[in-house]
Scaffold this active site. Sequence first.
Site, PDB file in Angstrom:
ATOM      1  N   LYS A  13       0.836  -1.209   0.000  1.00  0.00           N
ATOM      2  CA  LYS A  13       0.000   0.000   0.000  1.00  0.00           C
ATOM      3  C   LYS A  13       0.869   1.257   0.000  1.00  0.00           C
ATOM      4  CE  LYS A  13      -1.939  -0.897   3.950  1.00  0.00           C
ATOM      5  NZ  LYS A  13      -1.215  -2.131   4.324  1.00  0.00           N
ATOM      6  N   ARG A  88      -9.592   1.757   8.517  1.00  0.00           N
ATOM      7  CA  ARG A  88      -9.281   0.361   8.821  1.00  0.00           C
ATOM      8  C   ARG A  88     -10.404  -0.329   9.572  1.00  0.00           C
ATOM      9  NH1 ARG A  88      -3.200   0.948   8.779  1.00  0.00           N
ATOM     10  NH2 ARG A  88      -2.389  -1.104   9.223  1.00  0.00           N
ATOM     11  N   ARG A 127      11.933  -6.004   5.040  1.00  0.00           N
ATOM     12  CA  ARG A 127      11.730  -4.582   4.721  1.00  0.00           C
ATOM     13  C   ARG A 127      12.763  -3.749   5.485  1.00  0.00           C
ATOM     14  NH1 ARG A 127       6.047  -1.640   5.521  1.00  0.00           N
ATOM     15  NH2 ARG A 127       6.146  -2.563   7.597  1.00  0.00           N
ATOM     16  N   ARG A 160      11.510  -1.796  11.249  1.00  0.00           N
ATOM     17  CA  ARG A 160      10.438  -1.288  12.113  1.00  0.00           C
ATOM     18  C   ARG A 160      10.203  -2.229  13.299  1.00  0.00           C
ATOM     19  NH1 ARG A 160       5.378   0.498   8.352  1.00  0.00           N
ATOM     20  NH2 ARG A 160       4.252  -0.780   9.863  1.00  0.00           N
ATOM     21  N   ARG A 171      -0.648  -8.634  13.207  1.00  0.00           N
ATOM     22  CA  ARG A 171      -1.186  -7.539  12.374  1.00  0.00           C
ATOM     23  C   ARG A 171      -2.085  -8.124  11.279  1.00  0.00           C
ATOM     24  NH1 ARG A 171       4.315  -5.048  10.705  1.00  0.00           N
ATOM     25  NH2 ARG A 171       3.107  -3.808   9.236  1.00  0.00           N
TER      26      ARG A 171
HETATM   27  P1  AP5 Z   1       4.949  -1.562   1.844  1.00  0.00           P
HETATM   28  O1  AP5 Z   1       4.636  -0.722   0.658  1.00  0.00           O
HETATM   29  O2  AP5 Z   1       5.721  -0.933   2.961  1.00  0.00           O
HETATM   30  O3  AP5 Z   1       3.608  -2.261   2.385  1.00  0.00           O
HETATM   31  P2  AP5 Z   1       2.387  -1.691   3.205  1.00  0.00           P
HETATM   32  O4  AP5 Z   1       1.169  -2.375   2.709  1.00  0.00           O
HETATM   33  O5  AP5 Z   1       2.391  -0.197   3.205  1.00  0.00           O
HETATM   34  O6  AP5 Z   1       2.780  -2.269   4.628  1.00  0.00           O
HETATM   35  P3  AP5 Z   1       2.741  -1.645   6.087  1.00  0.00           P
HETATM   36  O7  AP5 Z   1       3.394  -2.672   6.969  1.00  0.00           O
HETATM   37  O8  AP5 Z   1       3.318  -0.258   6.156  1.00  0.00           O
HETATM   38  O9  AP5 Z   1       1.225  -1.571   6.335  1.00  0.00           O
HETATM   39  P4  AP5 Z   1       0.506  -1.638   7.646  1.00  0.00           P
HETATM   40  O10 AP5 Z   1      -0.858  -1.346   7.193  1.00  0.00           O
HETATM   41  O11 AP5 Z   1       0.636  -2.843   8.471  1.00  0.00           O
HETATM   42  O12 AP5 Z   1       1.267  -0.536   8.534  1.00  0.00           O
HETATM   43  P5  AP5 Z   1       0.929   0.960   8.895  1.00  0.00           P
HETATM   44  O13 AP5 Z   1       2.196   1.688   8.922  1.00  0.00           O
HETATM   45  O14 AP5 Z   1      -0.199   1.475   8.091  1.00  0.00           O
HETATM   46  O15 AP5 Z   1       5.722  -2.859   1.345  1.00  0.00           O
HETATM   47  C1  AP5 Z   1       6.155  -3.864   2.255  1.00  0.00           C
HETATM   48  C2  AP5 Z   1       7.511  -4.443   1.792  1.00  0.00           C
HETATM   49  O16 AP5 Z   1       7.338  -5.122   0.553  1.00  0.00           O
HETATM   50  C3  AP5 Z   1       8.599  -3.355   1.515  1.00  0.00           C
HETATM   51  O17 AP5 Z   1       9.834  -3.901   1.850  1.00  0.00           O
HETATM   52  C4  AP5 Z   1       8.490  -3.116  -0.008  1.00  0.00           C
HETATM   53  O18 AP5 Z   1       9.728  -2.686  -0.543  1.00  0.00           O
HETATM   54  C5  AP5 Z   1       8.105  -4.523  -0.516  1.00  0.00           C
HETATM   55  N1  AP5 Z   1       7.233  -4.509  -1.679  1.00  0.00           N
HETATM   56  C6  AP5 Z   1       6.244  -3.616  -1.980  1.00  0.00           C
HETATM   57  N2  AP5 Z   1       5.615  -3.980  -3.119  1.00  0.00           N
HETATM   58  C7  AP5 Z   1       6.213  -5.142  -3.528  1.00  0.00           C
HETATM   59  C8  AP5 Z   1       5.999  -6.029  -4.624  1.00  0.00           C
HETATM   60  N3  AP5 Z   1       5.031  -5.772  -5.525  1.00  0.00           N
HETATM   61  N4  AP5 Z   1       6.808  -7.112  -4.729  1.00  0.00           N
HETATM   62  C9  AP5 Z   1       7.769  -7.383  -3.804  1.00  0.00           C
HETATM   63  N5  AP5 Z   1       8.015  -6.568  -2.733  1.00  0.00           N
HETATM   64  C10 AP5 Z   1       7.250  -5.477  -2.600  1.00  0.00           C
HETATM   65  O19 AP5 Z   1       0.359   0.785  10.383  1.00  0.00           O
HETATM   66  C11 AP5 Z   1       1.195   0.412  11.450  1.00  0.00           C
HETATM   67  C12 AP5 Z   1       0.387   0.354  12.730  1.00  0.00           C
HETATM   68  O20 AP5 Z   1      -0.170   1.652  13.027  1.00  0.00           O
HETATM   69  C13 AP5 Z   1      -0.831  -0.581  12.712  1.00  0.00           C
HETATM   70  O21 AP5 Z   1      -0.491  -1.919  13.007  1.00  0.00           O
HETATM   71  C14 AP5 Z   1      -1.720   0.049  13.780  1.00  0.00           C
HETATM   72  O22 AP5 Z   1      -1.279  -0.287  15.059  1.00  0.00           O
HETATM   73  C15 AP5 Z   1      -1.474   1.543  13.564  1.00  0.00           C
HETATM   74  N6  AP5 Z   1      -2.431   2.148  12.604  1.00  0.00           N
HETATM   75  C16 AP5 Z   1      -2.141   2.693  11.394  1.00  0.00           C
HETATM   76  N7  AP5 Z   1      -3.242   3.137  10.802  1.00  0.00           N
HETATM   77  C17 AP5 Z   1      -4.273   2.870  11.647  1.00  0.00           C
HETATM   78  C18 AP5 Z   1      -5.677   3.071  11.566  1.00  0.00           C
HETATM   79  N8  AP5 Z   1      -6.270   3.641  10.507  1.00  0.00           N
HETATM   80  N9  AP5 Z   1      -6.425   2.663  12.620  1.00  0.00           N
HETATM   81  C19 AP5 Z   1      -5.862   2.110  13.721  1.00  0.00           C
HETATM   82  N10 AP5 Z   1      -4.552   1.873  13.842  1.00  0.00           N
HETATM   83  C20 AP5 Z   1      -3.753   2.256  12.804  1.00  0.00           C
END
Ligand code: AP5
Length: 214
Positions: A13, A88, A127, A160, A171
């Site tokens: 994402k 979410r 990552r 991270r 998660r």
């Molecule tokens: P990446 O693009 O970083 O993936 P992502 O989907 O953004 O993953 P995140 O782990 O950041 O998402 P998340 O939703 O768990 O975390 P967030 O920070 O929002 O890609 C991942 C890896 O794969 C990278 O190494 C990349 O290079 C590689 N990659 C990408 N595309 C690829 C491909 N096509 N092929 C191969 N490799 C690829 O949230 C963190 C925490 O914050 C949550 O757990 C929660 O506690 C809190 N939080 C955040 N938002 C909310 C909300 N709205 N409500 C409540 N709590 C929240």
Amino acid sequence: MRIVFLGPPGAGKGTQAKTLARKRNLAHLSTGDMLRAAVAGKTVVGLVAQGYMERGALVPDDVVLGVIEEHLADGKAAKGFVLDGFPRTIAQATRLDEMLASRGAPIDRVLLIDCPKEEVVRRLSERRSCRKCGAVYHIEAMPSKKEGFCDRCGGDLYIRDDDREDVIRRRFETYERSTIPLVEYYEKKGILTKIDGTSSPETVAAAVEKAVGG
Ligand code: AP5
């Protein structure tokens, strides 16, 4: 243009949301980035959010809504935005709809980037994120040119806190329990496009462009 990226942790994402926002000059709004900044800055929001994030749970809706409302009101976001990691829960989605309805500017499209659990675990274990600018790498699929350092700003790359295998699995379970209901919510509105997140980043980006009318 107002776009939402939905999908499990590690589906790509953030990678795709940043690319789309850059290409279209839209605001990139990541609640994960906002919350990590709050944790690093030891703000009141950060102190509340930290424990939830460390154990792979969702931060309470009222806290996240407070954070995102502030950013949605920002000047650049008023012209168009890409939401990454928000909403979410159904409660967050409903509140977002209310906020946008009051401005007569609803969500145009929701992109579900899908990816199976074992691929997510593999990706997130490898990552690397830039401590300074937040750029994201993968040690095999998207490595930085100089190991351990960001291509864009030269900052340190780090793992991270929530990219430990046990937390990644929690998660994913949180996603299945709390966020998957949003698929039906947006399907019913007729604005959801499903995209296979297991292809190369370039192939996924092309599918994103097609879905938003590129
Ligand atoms: P990446 O693009 O970083 O993936 P992502 O989907 O953004 O993953 P995140 O782990 O950041 O998402 P998340 O939703 O768990 O975390 P967030 O920070 O929002 O890609 C991942 C890896 O794969 C990278 O190494 C990349 O290079 C590689 N990659 C990408 N595309 C690829 C491909 N096509 N092929 C191969 N490799 C690829 O949230 C963190 C925490 O914050 C949550 O757990 C929660 O506690 C809190 N939080 C955040 N938002 C909310 C909300 N709205 N409500 C409540 N709590 C929240």
